[in-house]
Design a protein around this motif. Structure first.
Motif, PDB file in Angstrom:
ATOM      1  N   GLN A   1      72.879  29.444   7.593  1.00 42.15           N
ATOM      2  CA  GLN A   1      72.151  28.443   7.110  1.00 42.15           C
ATOM      3  C   GLN A   1      72.896  27.302   6.934  1.00 42.15           C
ATOM      4  N   GLY A   2      72.406  26.070   7.413  1.00 49.07           N
ATOM      5  CA  GLY A   2      73.091  24.777   7.061  1.00 49.07           C
ATOM      6  C   GLY A   2      72.548  24.178   6.019  1.00 49.07           C
ATOM      7  N   ASN A   3      73.151  23.417   5.264  1.00 46.98           N
ATOM      8  CA  ASN A   3      72.675  22.684   3.923  1.00 46.98           C
ATOM      9  C   ASN A   3      72.811  21.282   4.064  1.00 46.98           C
ATOM     10  N   GLU A   4      72.152  20.399   4.046  1.00 48.50           N
ATOM     11  CA  GLU A   4      72.295  19.076   4.041  1.00 48.50           C
ATOM     12  C   GLU A   4      71.496  18.192   3.035  1.00 48.50           C
ATOM     13  N   PHE A   5      71.775  17.124   2.522  1.00 49.69           N
ATOM     14  CA  PHE A   5      71.286  16.284   1.537  1.00 49.69           C
ATOM     15  C   PHE A   5      70.604  15.053   2.214  1.00 49.69           C
ATOM     16  N   SER A   6      71.448  14.470   3.377  1.00 47.73           N
ATOM     17  CA  SER A   6      71.031  13.100   3.746  1.00 47.73           C
ATOM     18  C   SER A   6      69.599  13.505   4.593  1.00 47.73           C
ATOM     19  N   TYR A   7      68.591  12.590   3.981  1.00 49.43           N
ATOM     20  CA  TYR A   7      67.279  12.503   4.951  1.00 49.43           C
ATOM     21  C   TYR A   7      67.644  11.902   6.433  1.00 49.43           C
ATOM     22  N   TYR A   8      68.413  11.190   6.565  1.00 54.12           N
ATOM     23  CA  TYR A   8      68.643  10.623   7.866  1.00 54.12           C
ATOM     24  C   TYR A   8      69.318  11.653   8.844  1.00 54.12           C
ATOM     25  N   MET A   9      70.201  12.721   8.304  1.00 56.89           N
ATOM     26  CA  MET A   9      70.885  13.636   9.012  1.00 56.89           C
ATOM     27  C   MET A   9      69.586  14.297   9.334  1.00 56.89           C
ATOM     28  N   MET A  10      68.929  14.891   8.175  1.00 52.09           N
ATOM     29  CA  MET A  10      67.813  15.981   8.331  1.00 52.09           C
ATOM     30  C   MET A  10      66.662  15.553   9.460  1.00 52.09           C
ATOM     31  N   ILE A  11      66.092  14.478   9.223  1.00 45.01           N
ATOM     32  CA  ILE A  11      65.385  13.764  10.337  1.00 45.01           C
ATOM     33  C   ILE A  11      65.947  14.084  11.743  1.00 45.01           C
ATOM     34  N   CYS A  12      67.216  13.573  11.858  1.00 41.86           N
ATOM     35  CA  CYS A  12      67.864  13.698  13.275  1.00 41.86           C
ATOM     36  C   CYS A  12      67.712  15.068  13.648  1.00 41.86           C
ATOM     37  N   SER A  13      68.437  16.048  12.894  1.00 47.78           N
ATOM     38  CA  SER A  13      68.931  17.453  13.155  1.00 47.78           C
ATOM     39  C   SER A  13      67.387  18.188  13.392  1.00 47.78           C
ATOM     40  N   SER A  14      66.473  17.730  12.577  1.00 45.02           N
ATOM     41  CA  SER A  14      64.904  18.236  12.879  1.00 45.02           C
ATOM     42  C   SER A  14      64.601  17.958  14.233  1.00 45.02           C
ATOM     43  N   PHE A  15      64.717  16.853  14.746  1.00 43.24           N
ATOM     44  CA  PHE A  15      64.311  16.400  16.079  1.00 43.24           C
ATOM     45  C   PHE A  15      65.081  17.219  17.162  1.00 43.24           C
ATOM     46  N   ILE A  16      66.474  17.131  16.742  1.00 42.53           N
ATOM     47  CA  ILE A  16      67.334  18.144  18.111  1.00 42.53           C
ATOM     48  C   ILE A  16      66.964  19.397  18.032  1.00 42.53           C
ATOM     49  N   LEU A  17      66.808  20.101  16.738  1.00 41.26           N
ATOM     50  CA  LEU A  17      66.773  21.557  16.558  1.00 41.26           C
ATOM     51  C   LEU A  17      65.156  21.903  16.523  1.00 41.26           C
ATOM     52  N   ASN A  18      64.312  21.118  16.172  1.00 36.19           N
ATOM     53  CA  ASN A  18      63.027  21.510  16.249  1.00 36.19           C
ATOM     54  C   ASN A  18      62.385  21.031  17.477  1.00 36.19           C
ATOM     55  N   TYR A  19      62.189  19.830  17.787  1.00 32.86           N
ATOM     56  CA  TYR A  19      61.443  19.037  18.700  1.00 32.86           C
ATOM     57  C   TYR A  19      61.771  19.483  19.878  1.00 32.86           C
ATOM     58  N   LEU A  20      63.415  19.504  20.247  1.00 28.77           N
ATOM     59  CA  LEU A  20      63.522  19.780  21.376  1.00 28.77           C
ATOM     60  C   LEU A  20      63.435  21.212  21.838  1.00 28.77           C
ATOM     61  N   ILE A  21      63.456  22.214  21.066  1.00 27.85           N
ATOM     62  CA  ILE A  21      63.022  23.517  21.261  1.00 27.85           C
ATOM     63  C   ILE A  21      61.643  23.749  21.259  1.00 27.85           C
ATOM     64  N   PHE A  22      60.699  23.175  20.630  1.00 29.16           N
ATOM     65  CA  PHE A  22      59.523  23.692  20.817  1.00 29.16           C
ATOM     66  C   PHE A  22      58.443  22.481  21.310  1.00 29.16           C
ATOM     67  N   PHE A  23      58.835  21.513  21.536  1.00 25.36           N
ATOM     68  CA  PHE A  23      57.775  20.607  22.070  1.00 25.36           C
ATOM     69  C   PHE A  23      58.305  19.837  23.454  1.00 25.36           C
ATOM     70  N   ILE A  24      59.396  20.285  23.830  1.00 21.12           N
ATOM     71  CA  ILE A  24      59.849  19.693  25.294  1.00 21.12           C
ATOM     72  C   ILE A  24      59.631  20.706  26.326  1.00 21.12           C
ATOM     73  N   SER A  25      58.739  20.241  27.213  1.00 18.24           N
ATOM     74  CA  SER A  25      58.424  21.201  28.369  1.00 18.24           C
ATOM     75  C   SER A  25      59.711  21.806  29.239  1.00 18.24           C
ATOM     76  N   THR A  26      60.637  20.966  29.508  1.00 16.89           N
ATOM     77  CA  THR A  26      61.736  21.496  30.208  1.00 16.89           C
ATOM     78  C   THR A  26      62.748  21.724  29.272  1.00 16.89           C
ATOM     79  N   GLN A  27      63.636  22.478  29.572  1.00 16.82           N
ATOM     80  CA  GLN A  27      64.627  23.148  28.797  1.00 16.82           C
ATOM     81  C   GLN A  27      65.960  22.829  29.416  1.00 16.82           C
TER      82      GLN A  27
END
Length: 396
Positions: free
Chosen positions: A198-224
């Motif tokens: 489990q990673g813990n992060e306080f910065s919204y800027y970091m969280m928004i970007c990590s969410s994009f990389i770790l969530n969006y790229l996993i679940f919403f990009i058709s090509t892996q």
């Protein structure tokens, strides 16, 4: 300024916000690691409930982003800002308004987007934050950042691997917490080793970007496949460039596809202040390992960090640390509520010993932090690396 579609129609007419401008007399201190852009999201109206709320169920080894929830709308005093910061701006991100994103359905028949009155003001401090995040993307998610990752992350991963050799045979994998996880690469690599991470992060800027990389790229990009996106991380760096091509060179991200990395079930990210979130009783004695990388000097009070790490580790659990002691609030004297306790490395180890830690391994590692490898200036750290074990409580 943002292009459509962003629905600002509720705020356009007669809009005026006293928080649009950051305080002009604030002291901004920049360096290559703790850039102004790495200021934490100052949640001036938010503290954290006892349990983080999961936004994604970690059922197949995929990412779970857990976020802070509002408990008291009138609470304006988060205790610690555990994130890379050298900015002492006390305003709530200076955002100045409320934007509703409606994914292309916005229409503004009565407004001209060239009208100067509609230009959204973005404070320079927030621009710097974004630039810092872009450099952190290179560090964590680009092939060009591999050298830094090998300097910082590889010793930690090798140490975890050696300390938990039988983890694959256990019915429940050992649990490892990564405070100050940033964009999540280290936490992901630990998960790939077979840990519940489990990673813990306080910065919204970091969280928004990590969410994009770790969530969006996993679940919403058709090509892996890796390298789906191209960024130009050094385009704003006008100093110490050997050539124009170096400054303008593109970087492809991510260097690996997170969904194909082999993460362990239970991998997650938790948003919130480290001390506030993990001082809750539910975390006491729950973690087999805590990994801190360029983190412990982000505290107002480093002693609180050490106390919390000791509290959440199991008896016999390990604390692996790598980083310098560039205390982020060291230059904020005179600013209200900006306490800073700055211990020497010797005193840090004494405090750790007082809280039940014994040093098993210790050495110095030379490393950089978000450095442009083609720059004429290279800042280096001689970072402290240690493994400490929490002594078992004496039975009486």
């Amino acid at each position: 300024a943002f292009e459509p579609p962003i629905d600002l129609s509720q705020d356009l007419d007669g809009f005026e916000d006293p928080n649009l401008e950051c305080a002009p007399n604030e002291k901004y201190i920049l360096d290559e690691r703790h850039d102004s852009s790495c200021q934490p999201a100052l949640t001036s109206n938010c503290t954290y409930q006892q349990e983080c709320k999961s936004l994604r169920d970690p059922v197949t080894g995929t990412l779970s982003i857990e976020g802070p929830q509002r408990k008291d709308a009138n609470d304006h005093s988060p205790k610690n800002h555990s994130e890379d910061t050298r900015i002492n701006d006390k305003r709530n991100d200076c955002d100045g308004g409320h934007s509703n994103h409606d994914h292309g359905n916005a229409s503004f028949p009565s407004h001209d987007w060239l009208d100067p009155s509609l230009q959204t003001h973005v404070p320079l401090v927030d621009v710097d934050k974004v630039r810092c995040i872009i450099r952190n993307i290179v560090r964590d998610w680009a092939a060009e950042g591999q050298r830094e990752r090998d300097q910082c992350y590889k010793p930690i991963l090798e140490e975890l691997d050696s300390l938990f050799p039988n983890r694959q045979k256990e019915s429940t994998p050992p649990a490892c917490l990564v405070p100050g996880a940033g964009l999540g690469r280290l936490a992901l690599e630990i998960s790939c080793l077979g840990f519940i991470s489990q990673g813990n992060e306080f910065s919204y800027y970091m969280m928004i970007c990590s969410s994009f990389i770790l969530n969006y790229l996993i679940f919403f990009i058709s090509t892996q496949v890796p390298g789906e996106w191209t960024i130009y991380p050094w385009i704003h760096s006008n100093c110490n460039s050997l050539s124009d091509n170096d400054q303008l060179r593109p970087i492809s991200i991510p260097d690996i596809h997170p969904a194909s990395a082999g993460i362990t079930e239970g991998f997650s990210m938790c948003g919130g202040d480290f001390v506030e979130v993990y001082n809750e009783s539910g975390h006491e004695g729950m973690w087999d390992a805590v990994v801190t990388c360029f983190f412990i000097d982000t505290a107002h009070n480093i002693i609180e960090y050490i106390e919390t790490i000791s509290k959440i580790l199991k008896d016999g659990g390990v604390w692996i640390n790598l980083g310098p002691l560039l205390y982020h609030f060291a230059d904020t004297y005179g600013h209200e509520n900006e306490m800073s306790i700055e211990l020497s490395l010797e005193d840090v180890k004494k405090v750790a010993s007082h809280h039940g830690f014994e040093i098993e391994k210790e050495r110095t590692i030379e490393t950089t932090y978000t450095t442009n490898p083609r720059s004429m200036m290279q800042n280096r750290y001689y970072a402290a690396f240690w493994t400490m074990r929490k002594k078992c409580a004496t039975k009486t």
